[in-house]
Design an enzyme around this catalytic site. Structure first.
Site, mmCIF file in Angstrom:
data_model
loop_
_atom_site.group_PDB
_atom_site.id
_atom_site.type_symbol
_atom_site.label_atom_id
_atom_site.label_comp_id
_atom_site.label_asym_id
_atom_site.label_seq_id
_atom_site.Cartn_x
_atom_site.Cartn_y
_atom_site.Cartn_z
ATOM 1 C CD GLU A 244 24.919 38.852 35.134
ATOM 2 O OE1 GLU A 244 24.406 37.733 35.392
ATOM 3 O OE2 GLU A 244 25.069 39.742 35.991
ATOM 4 C CB SER B 277 48.256 37.989 38.605
ATOM 5 O OG SER B 277 47.261 37.496 37.745
ATOM 6 C CG HIS C 68 39.249 44.293 43.527
ATOM 7 N ND1 HIS C 68 39.886 43.105 43.225
ATOM 8 C CD2 HIS C 68 40.187 45.260 43.431
ATOM 9 C CE1 HIS C 68 41.165 43.352 42.976
ATOM 10 N NE2 HIS C 68 41.375 44.643 43.092
ATOM 11 C CB SER C 69 37.877 40.740 40.693
ATOM 12 O OG SER C 69 37.908 39.932 41.860
#
Length: 443
Positions: free
Chosen positions: A107, A193, A329-330
């Protein structure tokens, strides 16, 4: 030229010359044999029937479980008798902490207070369960859904928040994207990453641990635990790493979270084989498939895998933990663009690691609705407290952008710092340095 009489000469088998026997066969001189030790396929049996092996004719690898979706131990001989009720309660609270932190930070990203986030919903049992079987000296190479591993190994909420906000307390000095956690001890390499790069790195680290133990047997043996998703197993790094680990007998436990989706690609579009576990068999690696929603099964499998990885000089082990990715997923992904919302909601209701362990605790009289409500409220308050504190902290000094590349700053880096300082002083209205510790003096 001097002549040699070879009539009495004898060619010695290679096995007499080296410690480990290597048998050299001549097919022509063997006569009728049931098998031949081909260099590329030892002990392959001869057959006169031409038959292609078909995956569809072979049974799927079974999935090991200890506890069913109702929190009931399926076979009492595998009941978790080696841990106390207090330990299991700690595991449960760690899973809750990660879950609640995920909700709050997701959030926060949507509110623009955080640039990026990835949640672990549905996979908390894999992370926490496997971490309970590791020692502090074991080395962890994670992907990006292993917050539960760090939580179980002592990573604090302040450390999580400092990394997410890249503030001055961040161990990475604010240089990484959010959720790219790392810690010197217990040994957790910083998450990267690029997908799957940590897998060959883990193999190399495991080989180094093996060599160190050979040089100094008094050092306590340790392993590398390497985490990745089934999508990462489609990368070449995965195949190279498993093959290297197998041929060099490296003490590494590969833990694959098969959660059904590699970002927007379901498993049915990723591979046609029997999951990821079948690949371990192909590389000659001891392999097991476990129920990732069953924290007891994950823990027991990891504990045994760690023991096996250290036995007889070391060897790799592959664990495929089956789960379902409840979340997107993200924060950069909308999973409802490629899967039905009803599918996700069904998994939320039907089974997940937190609900399953909660049922087990309730069945034993260790948990109830009041404890659940109070614990969730307490965790939420603590997360929000650390969230607010970390958000207010300043960023690291500007100097940290140049440090830690070399032991000492190079002449080139020092010149770059001077040039940066000159630009910032020349155009002060263009750069707001108030959010950085010490401002311009930080250089």
């Amino acid at each position: 030229m001097e002549q040699f009489d070879l009539s009495e000469a004898r060619f010695r088998p290679v096995s007499e010359l080296i410690e480990t026997p290597i048998w050299v066969f001549s097919v022509a001189n063997q006569g009728v044999q049931s098998s031949v030790r081909f260099p590329g396929a030892v002990d392959s049996k001869f057959t006169t029937e031409m038959s292609f092996s078909r995956p569809s004719n072979m049974p799927a690898m079974p999935t090991y479980r200890v506890m069913d979706s109702d929190g009931t131990i399926v076979d009492e001989k595998h009941a978790p008798t080696d841990v106390s009720d207090e330990e299991v309660l700690t595991w449960y609270k760690n899973m809750l902490t990660v879950n609640i932190m995920d909700l709050i930070m997701f959030e926060a990203q949507r509110q623009g207070r955080l640039s990026f986030y990835m949640v672990s919903a549905g996979e908390e049992g894999i992370a926490v369960g496997s971490a309970t079987a590791l020692s502090p000296d074991d080395v962890v190479f994670a992907q990006y859904r292993e917050a539960g591993v760090l939580q179980q190994r002592g990573f604090t909420l302040q450390e999580f928040m400092s990394q997410l906000f890249s503030n001055k307390n961040d161990a990475g000095r604010g240089r990484n994207m959010p959720v790219h956690y790392g810690k010197a001890y217990p040994k957790q390499y910083t998450i990267s990453s690029p997908l799957a790069t940590q897998i060959p790195q883990a193999t190399g680290a495991a080989y180094a641990l093996k060599l160190q133990h050979l040089q100094n047997p008094n050092n306590p043996p340790s392993i590398v635990a390497c985490y990745f998703g089934e999508g990462a197993a489609s990368e070449g790094d995965f195949h190279a790493a498993l093959n290297m680990a197998a041929t060099r007998s490296c003490p590494v436990v590969f833990i694959c979270r098969n959660n059904g989706y590699a970002i927007s690609t379901p498993t049915l579009e990723q591979y046609r084989g029997d999951g990821i576990a079948s690949r371990g068999i192909g590389y000659g690696i001891d392999t097991i498939r476990v129920d990732g929603n069953d924290i007891f099964a994950v823990r027991e499998a990891t504990k045994e895998a760690r023991r096996m990885a250290l036995a007889d000089g070391g060897r790799p082990i592959l664990i495929e933990a089956m789960s379902y990715r409840v979340s997107h997923h993200s924060t950069s992904d909308d999973s409802f663009a490629y899967r039905a919302r009803v599918e996700v909601e069904d998994w939320k209701r039907r089974d997940n690691p937190i609900i399953r362990l909660r049922k087990w605790l309730e069945n034993k009289g260790l948990w109830n609705e009041d404890l659940e409500r109070d614990t969730r409220d307490e965790i939420r308050r603590t997360v929000l407290k650390e969230f607010s504190a970390a958000e207010r902290e300043k960023k690291p000094p500007l100097r940290e952008a140049f440090t830690d590349v070399y032991e000492e700053l190079t002449e080139e880096a020092q010149e770059q710092m001077k040039e940066l300082k000159r630009i910032l002083e020349t155009y002060p209205e263009e750069y707001d340095l108030r959010e950085f510790e010490d401002g311009i003096k930080g250089l």
